[in-house]
Design a protein around this motif. Structure first.
Motif, PDB file in Angstrom:
ATOM      1  N   ALA A 191      -3.879  -3.393   1.392  1.00  0.00           N
ATOM      2  CA  ALA A 191      -3.091  -2.389   0.677  1.00  0.00           C
ATOM      3  C   ALA A 191      -3.894  -1.224   0.069  1.00  0.00           C
ATOM      4  CB  ALA A 191      -2.255  -3.080  -0.397  1.00  0.00           C
ATOM      5  N   PRO A 192      -5.030  -1.477  -0.612  1.00  0.00           N
ATOM      6  CA  PRO A 192      -5.667  -0.375  -1.339  1.00  0.00           C
ATOM      7  C   PRO A 192      -6.015   0.862  -0.498  1.00  0.00           C
ATOM      8  CG  PRO A 192      -6.573  -2.462  -2.060  1.00  0.00           C
ATOM      9  CD  PRO A 192      -5.708  -2.760  -0.890  1.00  0.00           C
ATOM     10  N   PRO A 193      -6.668   0.705   0.680  1.00  0.00           N
ATOM     11  CA  PRO A 193      -6.957   1.919   1.442  1.00  0.00           C
ATOM     12  C   PRO A 193      -5.683   2.625   1.903  1.00  0.00           C
ATOM     13  CG  PRO A 193      -8.087   0.007   2.388  1.00  0.00           C
ATOM     14  CD  PRO A 193      -7.192  -0.501   1.338  1.00  0.00           C
ATOM     15  N   LEU A 194      -4.661   1.816   2.219  1.00  0.00           N
ATOM     16  CA  LEU A 194      -3.394   2.425   2.653  1.00  0.00           C
ATOM     17  C   LEU A 194      -2.787   3.246   1.526  1.00  0.00           C
ATOM     18  CD1 LEU A 194      -1.583  -0.402   4.680  1.00  0.00           C
ATOM     19  CD2 LEU A 194      -2.765   1.602   5.541  1.00  0.00           C
ATOM     20  N   MET A 195      -2.891   2.707   0.309  1.00  0.00           N
ATOM     21  CA  MET A 195      -2.329   3.434  -0.834  1.00  0.00           C
ATOM     22  C   MET A 195      -3.017   4.789  -0.982  1.00  0.00           C
ATOM     23  SD  MET A 195      -3.286   4.127  -4.202  1.00  0.00           S
ATOM     24  CE  MET A 195      -2.314   5.116  -5.321  1.00  0.00           C
ATOM     25  N   ARG A 196      -4.338   4.766  -0.869  1.00  0.00           N
ATOM     26  CA  ARG A 196      -5.090   6.013  -1.046  1.00  0.00           C
ATOM     27  C   ARG A 196      -4.734   7.031   0.033  1.00  0.00           C
ATOM     28  NH1 ARG A 196     -11.191   4.632  -3.124  1.00  0.00           N
ATOM     29  NH2 ARG A 196     -10.529   3.896  -5.168  1.00  0.00           N
ATOM     30  N   ILE A 197      -4.668   6.534   1.289  1.00  0.00           N
ATOM     31  CA  ILE A 197      -4.364   7.434   2.396  1.00  0.00           C
ATOM     32  C   ILE A 197      -2.948   7.988   2.243  1.00  0.00           C
ATOM     33  CG2 ILE A 197      -3.922   7.469   4.902  1.00  0.00           C
ATOM     34  CD1 ILE A 197      -6.791   7.399   4.608  1.00  0.00           C
ATOM     35  N   ALA A 198      -2.005   7.093   1.926  1.00  0.00           N
ATOM     36  CA  ALA A 198      -0.607   7.526   1.805  1.00  0.00           C
ATOM     37  C   ALA A 198      -0.488   8.562   0.685  1.00  0.00           C
ATOM     38  CB  ALA A 198       0.279   6.313   1.513  1.00  0.00           C
ATOM     39  N   HIS A 199      -1.155   8.291  -0.414  1.00  0.00           N
ATOM     40  CA  HIS A 199      -1.099   9.202  -1.560  1.00  0.00           C
ATOM     41  C   HIS A 199      -1.703  10.564  -1.193  1.00  0.00           C
ATOM     42  CE1 HIS A 199      -2.316  10.780  -5.575  1.00  0.00           C
ATOM     43  NE2 HIS A 199      -1.163  10.219  -5.961  1.00  0.00           N
ATOM     44  N   ALA A 200      -2.867  10.547  -0.594  1.00  0.00           N
ATOM     45  CA  ALA A 200      -3.554  11.795  -0.234  1.00  0.00           C
ATOM     46  C   ALA A 200      -2.746  12.576   0.807  1.00  0.00           C
ATOM     47  CB  ALA A 200      -4.945  11.482   0.301  1.00  0.00           C
ATOM     48  N   SER A 201      -2.145  11.858   1.775  1.00  0.00           N
ATOM     49  CA  SER A 201      -1.362  12.521   2.818  1.00  0.00           C
ATOM     50  C   SER A 201      -0.134  13.196   2.212  1.00  0.00           C
ATOM     51  CB  SER A 201      -0.901  11.512   3.868  1.00  0.00           C
ATOM     52  OG  SER A 201      -2.004  10.876   4.412  1.00  0.00           O
ATOM     53  N   LEU A 202       0.461  12.509   1.238  1.00  0.00           N
ATOM     54  CA  LEU A 202       1.637  13.090   0.593  1.00  0.00           C
ATOM     55  C   LEU A 202       1.263  14.361  -0.175  1.00  0.00           C
ATOM     56  CD1 LEU A 202       3.468   9.871  -0.627  1.00  0.00           C
ATOM     57  CD2 LEU A 202       4.376  11.565   0.966  1.00  0.00           C
ATOM     58  N   VAL A 203       0.103  14.329  -0.810  1.00  0.00           N
ATOM     59  CA  VAL A 203      -0.361  15.529  -1.525  1.00  0.00           C
ATOM     60  C   VAL A 203      -0.503  16.691  -0.540  1.00  0.00           C
ATOM     61  CG1 VAL A 203      -2.316  16.532  -2.788  1.00  0.00           C
ATOM     62  CG2 VAL A 203      -1.491  14.251  -3.376  1.00  0.00           C
ATOM     63  N   ALA A 225      -5.127  -0.033 -10.791  1.00  0.00           N
ATOM     64  CA  ALA A 225      -4.853  -1.311 -10.107  1.00  0.00           C
ATOM     65  C   ALA A 225      -5.427  -1.273  -8.700  1.00  0.00           C
ATOM     66  CB  ALA A 225      -3.352  -1.569 -10.073  1.00  0.00           C
ATOM     67  N   ASN A 226      -5.313  -0.129  -8.053  1.00  0.00           N
ATOM     68  CA  ASN A 226      -5.821   0.014  -6.689  1.00  0.00           C
ATOM     69  C   ASN A 226      -7.345  -0.108  -6.652  1.00  0.00           C
ATOM     70  OD1 ASN A 226      -4.819   0.572  -3.998  1.00  0.00           O
ATOM     71  ND2 ASN A 226      -6.212   2.315  -4.074  1.00  0.00           N
ATOM     72  N   SER A 227      -7.997   0.525  -7.613  1.00  0.00           N
ATOM     73  CA  SER A 227      -9.467   0.441  -7.677  1.00  0.00           C
ATOM     74  C   SER A 227      -9.907  -1.002  -7.896  1.00  0.00           C
ATOM     75  CB  SER A 227     -10.003   1.298  -8.816  1.00  0.00           C
ATOM     76  OG  SER A 227      -9.611   2.622  -8.615  1.00  0.00           O
ATOM     77  N   LEU A 228      -9.141  -1.703  -8.717  1.00  0.00           N
ATOM     78  CA  LEU A 228      -9.451  -3.107  -8.988  1.00  0.00           C
ATOM     79  C   LEU A 228      -9.281  -3.940  -7.714  1.00  0.00           C
ATOM     80  CD1 LEU A 228     -10.066  -4.969 -11.486  1.00  0.00           C
ATOM     81  CD2 LEU A 228      -7.632  -5.502 -11.480  1.00  0.00           C
ATOM     82  N   ALA A 229      -8.165  -3.678  -7.033  1.00  0.00           N
ATOM     83  CA  ALA A 229      -7.861  -4.463  -5.821  1.00  0.00           C
ATOM     84  C   ALA A 229      -8.886  -4.204  -4.729  1.00  0.00           C
ATOM     85  CB  ALA A 229      -6.458  -4.121  -5.330  1.00  0.00           C
ATOM     86  N   GLY A 271       0.824  -1.212   0.000  1.00  0.00           N
ATOM     87  CA  GLY A 271       0.000   0.000   0.000  1.00  0.00           C
ATOM     88  C   GLY A 271       0.852   1.253   0.000  1.00  0.00           C
ATOM     89  N   VAL A 272       1.798   1.324   0.935  1.00  0.00           N
ATOM     90  CA  VAL A 272       2.639   2.524   1.027  1.00  0.00           C
ATOM     91  C   VAL A 272       3.546   2.616  -0.210  1.00  0.00           C
ATOM     92  CG1 VAL A 272       4.440   3.666   2.388  1.00  0.00           C
ATOM     93  CG2 VAL A 272       2.548   2.534   3.541  1.00  0.00           C
ATOM     94  N   GLY A 273       4.042   1.455  -0.627  1.00  0.00           N
ATOM     95  CA  GLY A 273       4.896   1.437  -1.823  1.00  0.00           C
ATOM     96  C   GLY A 273       4.145   1.965  -3.038  1.00  0.00           C
ATOM     97  N   ALA A 274       2.902   1.487  -3.196  1.00  0.00           N
ATOM     98  CA  ALA A 274       2.105   1.942  -4.347  1.00  0.00           C
ATOM     99  C   ALA A 274       1.784   3.427  -4.217  1.00  0.00           C
ATOM    100  CB  ALA A 274       0.824   1.123  -4.436  1.00  0.00           C
ATOM    101  N   GLY A 275       1.494   3.871  -2.989  1.00  0.00           N
ATOM    102  CA  GLY A 275       1.208   5.288  -2.757  1.00  0.00           C
ATOM    103  C   GLY A 275       2.408   6.148  -3.128  1.00  0.00           C
TER     104      GLY A 275
END
Lengths: 512, 333
Positions: free
Chosen positions: B212-224, B134-138, B112-116
């Protein structure tokens, strides 16, 4: 070592380990040849104390390690085992004489004697948690005049005692070892006189057995048996397809048929001595004999057998399926929807006034149970019933049956590996038993003499007549034989199907 | 200090409440566990005796009080189905589940964090779009379906990895801690260790793909959000490279919501093991629960429900502690 180098090293290491792990199962699968077998089984043993639990029935697993006084062969015929000869010593089925083999050894080298038999069936009844006593609660005492002779005395007639000596919970444990180590240690390190020794047990995961060379019936040809506990049927199918197991039990029929076409796999879908039937309750619309018979006449059993089971089981018309002693091949209850409509009309039901009934079924517990119930619902609807079909869990069914609160008929698999009629109709139609469904005094009047009949031939003949009478009264609607659905690899050869549906690795004869 | 004490008391009260609810609900269900144990030929007297032996004939409140008193001493009763102590059976199965959950969380966090990070580092490029698709699919595929897909694809199709049980049948490992990975290492059996790793790969991946998917979204949004802060602009002005800003400065500050999400995921992940263990044939508490529900084994279900509740509470506490350690502002409060 620098961090980057460590990262590369770690990644290579993990990959290497995974590849090594990948090789291991393949190597193992290749090793599984004529003398080794890996099974995917759906249920673990409840406990390795073989007398402690009589349900759920894990007789197949326990039979690997423990010996029984008598046993059922692949055709469900009662055979000698520890007992070489048995006879009723009176004509009231209250005194049973047994002669034992003198060459039986337990896995620890102790010699089996009548004292072990007495300890198992009499002494252990004082242990509160040993459910063997619920079967043998009519036992008064056991005499042991010699190491190879025992006489069982019953407080009331128990004509089915020989059958129960080969059935659930009836496994002999070694008295000296059991008393020396105590029950807890025995459960951890069980010792029996069966064809296999338990060499490893991981609860809910796997059982590893090795052939016992001194087994009194001759050493098993399959030397090592690994039983993997795989509760999910999809996973059992997948394990077979990937070659991780040699045999998987209780598979969905559609999957068994699909796997049959794969090279290297053999499907053994065979009829069993169980009976699929509909149990009726003595209330509401079911209290009307016309309604009960109309229900029965409306069911096209041949169509069910063909559509859902590829024609493998036979339709049944009495409460004893083919292969059991009280089976009557001459009696047929006809499929006749017109007669069904006429019977309903005679009771005041018709197209404008359908007969409303509730119909329970298990779902996914037995092969195609829910699908069969839906098909029967359609058949009933066509002749004038309005059916409320509802799935039910077995514990809920048991509770409702015991409380007399079951408000509908139920599709049920009458499991009975012994084939003895007392264990099916003798209980299901006996109003004095807590889990009987149909309860009426006329049933008990006819059953009571059979429950104490000591003469086997007369008893079986009596049950044959009772079964026909019960079906003609509409107290129970027999449908078809049960089905065992097993798929195994072509090697090792020699798989022997049992009419009871049991999988007995000892019976495999790859070297025959 | 007081807040900590209050939270602890609240959690204990919650556990007792959960135990009571499970206890009452199980007894109100119209199901008969005794009926599942007796042979069909049993008499009414046999049934009454077994009920008495198991204490099921007493009033519900008395039953609960006795059970709770014993539970406080670590005795969760005796399994109706097997006659074995519930505590012993749960302790035997728990390491298998904890091992799966820990590795599932670890795998999910890495994925998740890696993908983010990947999506953010290559934002506004096809890579970001690819990761998000890929995240939406997962996220739309539940864990048990991943399990089946992985078995079909990797297990049966490619035959790369085993998928049945925790270890290959050829190995016997002495039980020391119950954590098979650890036990194989402790006894120095490398081949068995490799087998355990291979057997864990697919179930852990199935669990990770759910985490992983929710973590990716959170990590991505937090980085933004983090990149909108002044210190990021200041770092750029100091001439720091993008990778260094991302890994050294932004990631640490963006980690807090991700850790909070990971804590929440841990709680739901332990529930997810129910199906994963059943599908992969792992003898954990999830598999035990499914089996116990099938036969209505009251004491086992009660014990397992309490174990789940305690485990979730411990995981929440650990997540709180991690947040406390990572965020100095929480410590100041």
């Amino acid at each position: 070592m620098k961090r980057r180098e460590f990262g590369k090293f770690a990644a290579s290491g993990v990959l290497g380990l995974l590849l090594a792990g990948n090789m291991a199962p393949r190597a193992f699968a290749q090793k599984a040849g004529r003398d080794q077998l890996t099974l995917a089984y759906q249920l673990d043993v409840a406990t390795w104390d073989p007398n402690a639990r009589v349900r759920p029935n894990q007789i197949e697993l326990l039979k690997c390690v423990f010996a029984q006084p008598l046993e059922y062969d692949s055709q469900s015929r009662l055979q000698p085992s520890l007992v070489t000869r048995y006879e009723w010593l009176d004509d009231t089925a209250t005194t049973l004489g047994l002669d034992f083999r003198d060459d039986v050894l337990f896995h620890n080298g102790d010699r089996f004697t009548s004292e072990d038999f007495k300890f198992t069936f009499q002494d252990r009844q004082s242990e509160q948690d040993v459910q063997l006593r619920f079967i043998w609660n009519t036992l008064d005492r056991i005499e042991t005049p010699s190491p190879t002779r025992a006489v069982m005395h019953f407080k009331s007639p128990m004509p089915t005692a020989p059958e129960f000596l080969a059935f659930t919970g009836g496994f002999v444990v070694p008295k000296n070892y059991f008393q020396k180590v105590g029950r807890d240690e025995f459960v951890r390190k069980p010792i029996g006189a069966g064809p296999y020794k338990l060499v490893e047990y991981q609860q809910d995961s796997r059982i590893v057995l090795e052939a016992f060379d001194e087994y009194f019936g001759g050493a098993a040809q399959i030397r090592r048996v690994v039983i993997l506990i795989v509760k999910d049927p999809t996973a059992r199918v997948a394990a077979l397809e990937a070659g991780q197991v040699n045999l998987a039990v209780n598979l969905p029929l559609r999957e068994a048929e699909r796997l049959r076409k794969r090279p290297g796999l053999v499907a053994a879908v065979t009829p069993t001595v169980d009976n699929v039937l509909i149990n009726l309750v003595n209330r509401d619309a079911f209290a009307d004999k016309n309604v009960r018979l109309a229900m029965h006449h409306a069911i096209d059993k041949q169509a069910l057998v063909k559509a859902l089971f590829n024609g493998i089981p036979k339709a049944t018309h009495t409460l004893a399926p083919p292969g059991t002693p009280s089976y009557d091949p001459d009696y047929v209850f006809p499929y006749d929807p017109e007669r069904s409509k006429a019977l309903l009309a005679a009771s005041g039901y018709g197209p404008d006034k359908p007969c409303k009934i509730r119909f329970y079924t298990t779902k996914g517990i037995n092969p195609n149970d829910f699908e069969m119930a839906r098909a029967i619902t359609q058949m009933w609807t066509r002749v004038g019933f309005e059916v409320d079909l509802q799935p039910i869990d077995p514990p809920v069914y048991q509770a409702k049956a015991a409380a007399g609160e079951l408000d509908g008929c139920i599709l049920w698999l009458g499991g009975n590996a012994t084939g003895d009629p007392e264990l099916t109709s003798g209980y299901a139609l006996n109003p004095k038993k807590p889990f009987s469904v149909w309860r009426s005094d006329d049933c008990y009047e006819k059953l009571a003499p059979l429950l104490v009949e000591a003469d086997y031939t007369r008893r079986i003949k009596g049950y044959k007549a009772f079964h026909i009478w019960a079906v003609e009264q509409g107290y129970s609607l027999p449908l078809m034989q049960g089905v065992a659905s097993i798929v195994h690899s072509a090697e090792p050869v020699g798989y022997t199907p049992y009419a009871s549906g049991w999988v007995i690795p000892y019976a495999w004869r790859p070297n025959a | 200090m007081l807040l900590g004490l209050f939270k602890s008391l609240w959690r204990i009260g919650l556990l007792v409440f959960i135990a009571l609810v499970v206890f009452v609900v199980l007894r109100l269900l119209p199901a008969d566990p005794v009926g599942m144990m007796l042979p069909p030929g049993a008499t009414e007297a046999d049934r009454a005796e077994l009920n008495r032996t198991l204490g099921l004939d007493r009033p519900m409140l008395v039953q609960f009080t006795i059970w709770l008193g014993k539970a406080l001493h670590g005795d969760l009763g005796t399994s109706i189905a097997s006659g074995l102590p519930v505590t012993e059976r749960i302790l035997h199965a728990l390491p298998t589940t904890l091992q799966l959950v820990a590795l599932g969380l670890l795998g999910g966090a890495i994925l998740g964090v890696g993908a983010g990070l990947l999506a953010f580092r290559f934002r506004k490029t096809p890579i970001e779009s690819g990761v998000q698709v890929a995240n939406s699919l997962a996220i739309s595929i539940p864990e048990f379906l991943w399990a089946i897909l992985l078995i079909l694809g990797v297990g049966i199709g490619l035959q790369w990895l085993p998928f049945l049980g925790p270890i290959d049948g050829a190995y016997s490992v002495q039980r020391i801690t119950g954590f098979l990975l650890l036990d194989t290492l402790l006894v120095g059996d490398w081949a068995a260790f490799a087998s355990v790793c291979a057997h864990l790969a697919l179930p852990v991946l199935a669990l990770s793909l759910g985490v992983a998917p929710p973590l990716m979204r959170i990590a991505h949004a937090s980085l933004v959000d983090t990149y909108a802060e002044d210190y990021v602009a200041a770092a750029r002005l100091r001439g720091l490279g993008e990778n260094r800003i991302l890994m050294r400065h932004a990631l640490k500050n963006a980690a807090l919501p991700t850790v909070a999400m990971l804590g929440l995921q841990a709680g739901s992940l332990i529930g997810g093991t129910l199906l994963i263990e059943t599908i992969f044939g792992f003898p954990g508490i999830g598999s035990l629960m499914v089996q116990s529900l099938g036969v209505h084994d009251l004491f086992m279900i009660q014990g397992l429900a309490l174990t789940y509740a305690v485990t979730v509470q411990i995981m929440n506490t650990l997540a709180d502690a991690a947040l406390y350690a990572l965020n100095p502002r929480l410590r100041l409060q």
